[in-house]
Design a protein around this motif. Structure first.
Motif, mmCIF file in Angstrom:
data_model
loop_
_atom_site.group_PDB
_atom_site.id
_atom_site.type_symbol
_atom_site.label_atom_id
_atom_site.label_comp_id
_atom_site.label_asym_id
_atom_site.label_seq_id
_atom_site.Cartn_x
_atom_site.Cartn_y
_atom_site.Cartn_z
ATOM 1 N N UNK A 30 0.870 -1.235 -0.139
ATOM 2 C CA UNK A 30 -0.075 0.093 -0.064
ATOM 3 C C UNK A 30 0.822 1.193 0.092
ATOM 4 N N UNK A 31 1.947 1.204 0.534
ATOM 5 C CA UNK A 31 2.911 2.281 0.552
ATOM 6 C C UNK A 31 3.108 3.036 -0.851
ATOM 7 N N UNK A 32 3.444 2.333 -1.695
ATOM 8 C CA UNK A 32 3.554 3.017 -3.252
ATOM 9 C C UNK A 32 2.310 3.621 -3.645
ATOM 10 N N UNK A 33 1.069 3.039 -3.060
ATOM 11 C CA UNK A 33 -0.148 3.641 -3.678
ATOM 12 C C UNK A 33 -0.349 5.050 -3.200
ATOM 13 N N UNK A 34 0.032 4.952 -1.737
ATOM 14 C CA UNK A 34 -0.146 6.141 -0.921
ATOM 15 C C UNK A 34 0.825 7.503 -1.473
ATOM 16 N N UNK A 35 1.895 6.910 -1.914
ATOM 17 C CA UNK A 35 3.041 7.709 -2.343
ATOM 18 C C UNK A 35 2.867 8.144 -3.750
ATOM 19 N N UNK A 36 2.245 7.515 -4.389
ATOM 20 C CA UNK A 36 1.539 8.012 -5.748
ATOM 21 C C UNK A 36 0.363 9.116 -5.792
ATOM 22 N N UNK A 37 -0.132 9.084 -4.400
ATOM 23 C CA UNK A 37 -1.228 10.083 -4.155
ATOM 24 C C UNK A 37 -0.524 11.355 -3.765
ATOM 25 N N UNK A 38 0.767 11.282 -3.322
ATOM 26 C CA UNK A 38 1.269 12.847 -2.801
ATOM 27 C C UNK A 38 2.068 13.497 -4.125
ATOM 28 N N UNK A 39 1.257 14.532 -4.225
ATOM 29 C CA UNK A 39 1.694 15.182 -5.647
ATOM 30 C C UNK A 39 2.666 16.191 -5.280
ATOM 31 N N UNK A 40 3.865 16.379 -6.313
ATOM 32 C CA UNK A 40 5.017 17.213 -5.890
ATOM 33 C C UNK A 40 4.742 18.338 -6.689
ATOM 34 N N UNK A 41 3.692 18.807 -7.165
ATOM 35 C CA UNK A 41 3.354 20.147 -7.701
ATOM 36 C C UNK A 41 2.946 21.154 -6.670
ATOM 37 N N UNK A 42 2.697 20.532 -5.359
ATOM 38 C CA UNK A 42 2.531 21.796 -4.154
ATOM 39 C C UNK A 42 3.679 21.451 -3.125
ATOM 40 N N UNK A 43 4.017 22.436 -2.406
ATOM 41 C CA UNK A 43 4.803 22.050 -1.132
ATOM 42 C C UNK A 43 3.885 21.529 -0.057
ATOM 43 N N UNK A 44 4.115 20.061 -0.032
ATOM 44 C CA UNK A 44 3.398 19.275 0.988
ATOM 45 C C UNK A 44 3.419 19.903 2.479
ATOM 46 N N UNK A 45 4.523 20.381 2.848
ATOM 47 C CA UNK A 45 4.620 20.918 4.449
ATOM 48 C C UNK A 45 3.763 22.067 4.562
ATOM 49 N N UNK A 46 3.638 22.905 3.454
ATOM 50 C CA UNK A 46 2.766 24.148 3.675
ATOM 51 C C UNK A 46 1.278 23.723 3.358
ATOM 52 N N UNK A 47 0.853 22.811 2.924
ATOM 53 C CA UNK A 47 -0.665 22.355 2.823
ATOM 54 C C UNK A 47 -0.915 21.608 4.140
ATOM 55 N N UNK A 48 -0.032 20.604 4.310
ATOM 56 C CA UNK A 48 -0.412 19.538 5.421
ATOM 57 C C UNK A 48 0.363 19.531 6.644
ATOM 58 N N UNK A 49 1.139 20.720 6.905
ATOM 59 C CA UNK A 49 2.065 20.866 7.900
ATOM 60 C C UNK A 49 1.379 20.791 9.319
ATOM 61 N N UNK A 50 0.418 21.511 9.471
ATOM 62 C CA UNK A 50 -0.294 21.669 11.014
ATOM 63 C C UNK A 50 -1.660 20.939 10.974
ATOM 64 N N UNK A 51 -2.280 21.032 9.700
ATOM 65 C CA UNK A 51 -3.682 20.494 9.854
ATOM 66 C C UNK A 51 -3.745 19.277 8.479
ATOM 67 N N UNK A 52 -4.512 18.473 8.636
ATOM 68 C CA UNK A 52 -4.767 17.395 7.770
ATOM 69 C C UNK A 52 -6.223 17.311 7.392
ATOM 70 N N UNK A 53 -6.675 17.738 6.234
ATOM 71 C CA UNK A 53 -8.206 17.640 6.137
ATOM 72 C C UNK A 53 -8.405 16.873 4.772
ATOM 73 N N UNK A 54 -9.185 16.081 4.708
ATOM 74 C CA UNK A 54 -9.889 15.331 3.565
ATOM 75 C C UNK A 54 -11.332 15.664 3.826
ATOM 76 N N UNK A 55 -12.034 15.326 2.580
ATOM 77 C CA UNK A 55 -13.477 15.674 2.597
ATOM 78 C C UNK A 55 -14.017 14.717 1.423
ATOM 79 N N UNK A 56 -15.293 14.313 1.104
ATOM 80 C CA UNK A 56 -16.008 13.783 0.047
ATOM 81 C C UNK A 56 -17.328 13.581 0.285
ATOM 82 N N UNK A 57 -18.024 13.178 -0.947
ATOM 83 C CA UNK A 57 -19.618 13.024 -0.879
ATOM 84 C C UNK A 57 -19.693 11.209 -1.007
ATOM 85 N N UNK A 58 -20.888 11.073 -0.145
ATOM 86 C CA UNK A 58 -21.268 9.593 -0.038
ATOM 87 C C UNK A 58 -22.719 9.894 -0.380
#
Length: 218
Positions: A30-58
């Motif tokens: 599963x680790x390679x799947x998760x790593x593939x979901x991490x995009x290099x086009x944004x600074x990860x620390x800036x987006x997910x450094x202090x908060x981690x938020x996900x959201x979706x429709x069910x």
């Protein structure tokens, strides 16, 4: 830790594509799947450094989704690695095995508000005295925000300083190497994976007229 809970017993094995649980995809797979979901086009620390938020429709009724999440044992089904929930001697406090860490016990107390449809999981590895890992979830009626039936789930974690340093090293298994905070950079992708699990399970049951909360949780 083995589990006697009949998780997913109402769904034939393998019929919901895309549900990743540790039983059908171990950490190495599963680790390679998760790593593939991490995009290099944004600074990860800036987006997910202090908060981690996900959201979706069910596509399932919001009060049914809330009721399912409000039962701590639902984590047995839709999370990637929490298994074997057992009530402790403290009312409302459950222990389980987090299979991300070898021989790791996780403690969980679920705090809910039915009117606001909030579900907060207060958790900690190794000890149940100080539940500092807080998972904040809210279910929103999609009719209100999207003008269509269904649910919107908002899920946020805050980067508590204990993620950086284990505050209770004396309670940790001697042979365990990783600490939960070692996975913080993967939280966003990992939680998105679990939210996808939640969506698939709720929608499968809703479309077939099955209770969102299965009978074994009743």
């Amino acid at each position: 830790m083995s589990t006697s809970l009949p998780a997913l017993s109402d769904i034939p094995g393998g019929v919901i594509p895309g549900v990743l649980r540790i039983e059908n995809s171990d950490r190495e797979a599963t680790t390679p799947i998760i790593l593939d979901m991490l995009r290099s086009v944004y600074p990860h620390q800036q987006v997910f450094g202090e908060y981690c938020t996900v959201h979706g429709y069910i596509d399932a009724p919001p009060h049914d989704v809330f009721t399912y999440l409000a039962d701590t044992r639902s984590l047995e089904e839709w999370t990637y690695s929490l298994r074997g929930f057992t009530p402790t001697e403290q009312p409302g406090l459950w222990s389980a095995h987090d299979r991300l860490g070898s021989d790791t016990t996780i403690y969980t107390r679920t705090v809910t508000n039915a009117e606001a449809m909030t579900v907060d999981y207060h958790c900690a590895w190794d000890q149940g005295r100080h539940l500092w890992m807080i998972y904040l979830l809210r279910v929103v009626d999609a009719q209100v925000v999207f003008d269509k039936p269904g649910s919107v789930v908002l899920w946020t974690n805050c980067h508590h300083p204990f993620y950086d340093t284990n505050p209770y090293p004396d309670t940790a298994p001697t042979e365990r190497v990783p600490w939960v905070g070692d996975f913080w950079d993967m939280f966003a992708a990992g939680h998105e994976l679990e939210l996808n699990n939640l969506t698939a399970l709720c929608e499968y049951r809703a479309r077939r007229g099955l209770p969102i909360t299965p009978a074994w949780m009743s």
